[in-house]
Design a protein around this motif. Structure first.
Motif, PDB file in Angstrom:
ATOM      1  N   ALA A 204      57.493  55.299  34.156  1.00 38.97           N
ATOM      2  CA  ALA A 204      58.834  54.917  33.715  1.00 38.97           C
ATOM      3  C   ALA A 204      59.135  55.509  32.344  1.00 38.97           C
ATOM      4  CB  ALA A 204      58.954  53.386  33.676  1.00 38.97           C
ATOM      5  N   ILE A 205      58.183  55.349  31.415  1.00 41.83           N
ATOM      6  CA  ILE A 205      58.392  55.871  30.066  1.00 41.83           C
ATOM      7  C   ILE A 205      58.482  57.391  30.090  1.00 41.83           C
ATOM      8  CG2 ILE A 205      57.346  56.125  27.773  1.00 41.83           C
ATOM      9  CD1 ILE A 205      56.085  53.355  28.179  1.00 41.83           C
ATOM     10  N   ALA A 206      57.511  58.029  30.715  1.00 42.65           N
ATOM     11  CA  ALA A 206      57.408  59.487  30.622  1.00 42.65           C
ATOM     12  C   ALA A 206      58.559  60.186  31.339  1.00 42.65           C
ATOM     13  CB  ALA A 206      56.069  59.953  31.184  1.00 42.65           C
ATOM     14  N   PHE A 207      58.937  59.689  32.519  1.00 43.34           N
ATOM     15  CA  PHE A 207      59.934  60.426  33.295  1.00 43.34           C
ATOM     16  C   PHE A 207      61.355  59.941  33.036  1.00 43.34           C
ATOM     17  CE2 PHE A 207      56.000  61.040  35.745  1.00 43.34           C
ATOM     18  CZ  PHE A 207      55.957  62.425  35.730  1.00 43.34           C
ATOM     19  N   ASP A 208      61.537  58.642  32.828  1.00 46.56           N
ATOM     20  CA  ASP A 208      62.893  58.132  32.641  1.00 46.56           C
ATOM     21  C   ASP A 208      63.204  57.777  31.189  1.00 46.56           C
ATOM     22  OD1 ASP A 208      63.231  58.355  35.398  1.00 46.56           O
ATOM     23  OD2 ASP A 208      62.352  56.382  35.720  1.00 46.56           O
ATOM     24  N   GLY A 209      62.171  57.624  30.356  1.00 50.69           N
ATOM     25  CA  GLY A 209      62.412  57.371  28.937  1.00 50.69           C
ATOM     26  C   GLY A 209      62.544  55.906  28.605  1.00 50.69           C
ATOM     27  N   LEU A 210      62.315  55.602  27.345  1.00 50.80           N
ATOM     28  CA  LEU A 210      62.374  54.219  26.882  1.00 50.80           C
ATOM     29  C   LEU A 210      63.808  53.757  26.629  1.00 50.80           C
ATOM     30  CD1 LEU A 210      59.403  54.171  24.362  1.00 50.80           C
ATOM     31  CD2 LEU A 210      59.659  52.646  26.328  1.00 50.80           C
ATOM     32  N   ALA A 211      64.640  54.669  26.185  1.00 50.84           N
ATOM     33  CA  ALA A 211      65.997  54.274  25.789  1.00 50.84           C
ATOM     34  C   ALA A 211      66.825  53.878  27.008  1.00 50.84           C
ATOM     35  CB  ALA A 211      66.664  55.427  25.038  1.00 50.84           C
ATOM     36  N   ARG A 212      67.680  52.894  26.821  1.00 50.05           N
ATOM     37  CA  ARG A 212      68.644  52.559  27.878  1.00 50.05           C
ATOM     38  C   ARG A 212      69.653  53.699  27.978  1.00 50.05           C
ATOM     39  NH1 ARG A 212      69.189  47.349  29.663  1.00 50.05           N
ATOM     40  NH2 ARG A 212      68.024  45.721  28.561  1.00 50.05           N
ATOM     41  N   HIS A 213      70.014  54.052  29.210  1.00 49.67           N
ATOM     42  CA  HIS A 213      70.999  55.129  29.393  1.00 49.67           C
ATOM     43  C   HIS A 213      72.366  54.516  29.590  1.00 49.67           C
ATOM     44  CE1 HIS A 213      67.161  56.961  31.030  1.00 49.67           C
ATOM     45  NE2 HIS A 213      67.380  57.533  29.868  1.00 49.67           N
ATOM     46  N   CYS A 215      74.901  55.250  31.272  1.00 50.21           N
ATOM     47  CA  CYS A 215      75.616  55.890  32.366  1.00 50.21           C
ATOM     48  C   CYS A 215      75.318  55.174  33.674  1.00 50.21           C
ATOM     49  CB  CYS A 215      75.208  57.362  32.511  1.00 50.21           C
ATOM     50  SG  CYS A 215      73.448  57.600  32.812  1.00 50.21           S
TER      51      CYS A 215
ATOM     52  N   ALA B 162      68.118  48.058  22.671  1.00 49.49           N
ATOM     53  CA  ALA B 162      68.127  49.522  22.639  1.00 49.49           C
ATOM     54  C   ALA B 162      67.121  50.131  23.606  1.00 49.49           C
ATOM     55  CB  ALA B 162      67.846  50.022  21.220  1.00 49.49           C
ATOM     56  N   LEU B 163      66.076  49.372  23.913  1.00 53.52           N
ATOM     57  CA  LEU B 163      65.033  49.890  24.813  1.00 53.52           C
ATOM     58  C   LEU B 163      65.013  49.105  26.107  1.00 53.52           C
ATOM     59  CD1 LEU B 163      61.924  50.566  22.521  1.00 53.52           C
ATOM     60  CD2 LEU B 163      63.868  52.039  23.029  1.00 53.52           C
ATOM     61  N   ARG B 164      64.555  49.744  27.157  1.00 57.62           N
ATOM     62  CA  ARG B 164      64.439  49.101  28.464  1.00 57.62           C
ATOM     63  C   ARG B 164      63.535  47.867  28.343  1.00 57.62           C
ATOM     64  NH1 ARG B 164      62.510  53.642  32.031  1.00 57.62           N
ATOM     65  NH2 ARG B 164      62.486  52.016  33.617  1.00 57.62           N
ATOM     66  N   ILE B 205      60.458  63.032  24.946  1.00 59.52           N
ATOM     67  CA  ILE B 205      59.795  62.516  26.148  1.00 59.52           C
ATOM     68  C   ILE B 205      59.846  60.994  26.175  1.00 59.52           C
ATOM     69  CG2 ILE B 205      57.566  62.298  27.326  1.00 59.52           C
ATOM     70  CD1 ILE B 205      56.877  65.102  26.274  1.00 59.52           C
ATOM     71  N   ALA B 206      59.442  60.366  25.087  1.00 56.98           N
ATOM     72  CA  ALA B 206      59.280  58.915  25.086  1.00 56.98           C
ATOM     73  C   ALA B 206      60.623  58.196  25.200  1.00 56.98           C
ATOM     74  CB  ALA B 206      58.555  58.469  23.820  1.00 56.98           C
ATOM     75  N   PHE B 207      61.636  58.657  24.514  1.00 56.70           N
ATOM     76  CA  PHE B 207      62.889  57.901  24.491  1.00 56.70           C
ATOM     77  C   PHE B 207      63.876  58.358  25.564  1.00 56.70           C
ATOM     78  CE2 PHE B 207      61.240  57.335  20.138  1.00 56.70           C
ATOM     79  CZ  PHE B 207      61.172  55.953  20.125  1.00 56.70           C
ATOM     80  N   ASP B 208      63.916  59.665  25.851  1.00 54.11           N
ATOM     81  CA  ASP B 208      64.889  60.153  26.831  1.00 54.11           C
ATOM     82  C   ASP B 208      64.262  60.503  28.177  1.00 54.11           C
ATOM     83  OD1 ASP B 208      66.844  59.899  24.860  1.00 54.11           O
ATOM     84  OD2 ASP B 208      66.374  61.889  24.057  1.00 54.11           O
ATOM     85  N   GLY B 209      62.944  60.686  28.206  1.00 52.71           N
ATOM     86  CA  GLY B 209      62.280  60.941  29.473  1.00 52.71           C
ATOM     87  C   GLY B 209      62.201  62.413  29.826  1.00 52.71           C
ATOM     88  N   LEU B 210      61.260  62.721  30.697  1.00 51.51           N
ATOM     89  CA  LEU B 210      61.049  64.110  31.101  1.00 51.51           C
ATOM     90  C   LEU B 210      62.043  64.540  32.178  1.00 51.51           C
ATOM     91  CD1 LEU B 210      57.158  64.235  31.327  1.00 51.51           C
ATOM     92  CD2 LEU B 210      58.580  65.725  29.909  1.00 51.51           C
ATOM     93  N   ALA B 211      62.413  63.614  33.035  1.00 51.79           N
ATOM     94  CA  ALA B 211      63.245  63.972  34.173  1.00 51.79           C
ATOM     95  C   ALA B 211      64.655  64.342  33.716  1.00 51.79           C
ATOM     96  CB  ALA B 211      63.291  62.822  35.168  1.00 51.79           C
TER      97      ALA B 211
END
Lengths: 215, 215
Positions: A204-213, A215, B162-164, B205-211
């Motif tokens: 979840a962290i690595a691919f989607d990121g920690l920040a809320r999106h 959108c 701010a974070l999930r 990577i950590a905040f916005d994600g890789l995907a």
DNA sequence: GTCTATAGACCGATAGAC
DNA sequence: GTCTATCGGTCTATAGAC
């Protein structure tokens, strides 16, 4: 491995004093190596931990370094299986991840977490090896091979368009599996998180990121 | 630190043989400790590396463990400064990150990367400490304090919205700074990436994600 | 400030009795 | 299969000459 006889249904104790088999000694050794460090652990420490004397250890084991080598091989065999399977799927086989490099990368991350949890002691030892002997140098070489395959898998996912391309794939690979490997420093099987929770958190962290999106 | 005299413009060599000062010995010691491991490094190894003999080392240094302690203190002082500054901003002060916990967390990650790069040898040593002596146990205690403050900072950012919130903050903290700390295992100042590139990659990577996001 | 020489402890590993 | 006893080597640290 331990062929006790042709008709033995269970590997009962062989004979004589109760004793330990090589596997039990290895398990205790790896636990000590991780707790104090390999060099700071003496064979005498290991003997005391097991409740016997130093020469009794050498009855089951040829050297302290052999114990290290067996643990490193265990970790490397498991990790190699994970990486090899992912690479095989990428070669054209029908994997369970839809055949995309992105899916295979997510799979490798999840399976790596599973291996790290199931074989934490030996993987922990592997990640701390410095290359001070032939055994350690051989382990570092196998580790480098694994790192190269993982970097290639990340590069495939970037080339496929599934991952952001504003960060060099080699750097992504280092950081992603750096996060995965950091598990060994704190994870405890009897702790608050099970394997699936940790694997889910990492992906979840690595691919989607920690920040809320927004959108 | 090194008061050579009231009128000395530069800290020239004191007197007698060329020699080393304590700082040069410490730098060489930490480099060796990281390359071979603390326990596997003998004072004789250090003497050979510096081109002098073992007793000459003990003229400048009281013990091998003192060298370890100085390096650990260096790393801990730097990391403590980063964490303390962020916590102070959070207490009501006007920080440069807009005053949100999220901004402070991003700042701490970036500054941690800067400290890891600028003080990589001592931080590397810190991250490998096992607690085998009083010096190491004291370092582990200070490390635990840092980890607690970082976890609190992550929890603040989650509470702020701010974070999930589908991953436990304590787990996020471990994984996030596990990724940051993994830097010491491979980063080289003369390599392909400068500090800003690495810090940017980690925060991306950590905040916005890789995907890639389809929005 | 560096040296030779060595103390005292501990290491990995082995010999041989039981 | 485990023990007591010990070998040869290395370690940290120190004493004392120059």
């Amino acid at each position: 491995m331990t062929t006790t006889g042709p008709a033995g249904p269970a590997p009962r104790r062989r004979r004589g004093r109760p004793g330990y088999d090589q596997t039990a000694i290895l398990r205790a050794a790896v636990e000590l190596f991780n707790r104090k460090g390999y060099d700071a652990t003496s064979v005498g420490d290991l003997a005391k931990e097991l409740g016997l004397t130093k020469p009794a250890i050498y009855h089951h084991v040829t050297s302290k370094e052999q114990l290290l080598g067996q643990a490193l091989d265990d970790a490397l065999d498991e990790l190699t299986a994970v990486v090899t399977e992912a690479s095989r799927e990428g070669a054209g086989g029908a994997g369970n991840a839809g055949g995309t490099a992105y899916g295979r990368l997510r799979d490798v991350v999840r399976r790596s977490v599973e291996v790290l949890v199931a074989h934490q002691p030996s993987v922990t030892l592997l990640l701390r090896v410095r290359g001070n002997s032939e055994v350690e140098l051989a382990a570092l070489e196998r580790r480098r091979w694994l790192d190269d395959r993982l970097a290639a898998l990340v590069a495939d996912a970037v080339a496929e368009g599934a991952l952001r391309d504003d960060v060099p794939p080699a750097l992504v690979s280092r950081l992603l599996f750096g996060m995965v490997n950091s598990l060994v420093e704190w994870y405890r099987p009897d702790g608050a998180y099970d394997t699936a929770a940790v694997a889910g958190a990492i992906t979840a962290i690595a691919f989607d990121g920690l920040a809320r999106h927004e959108c």
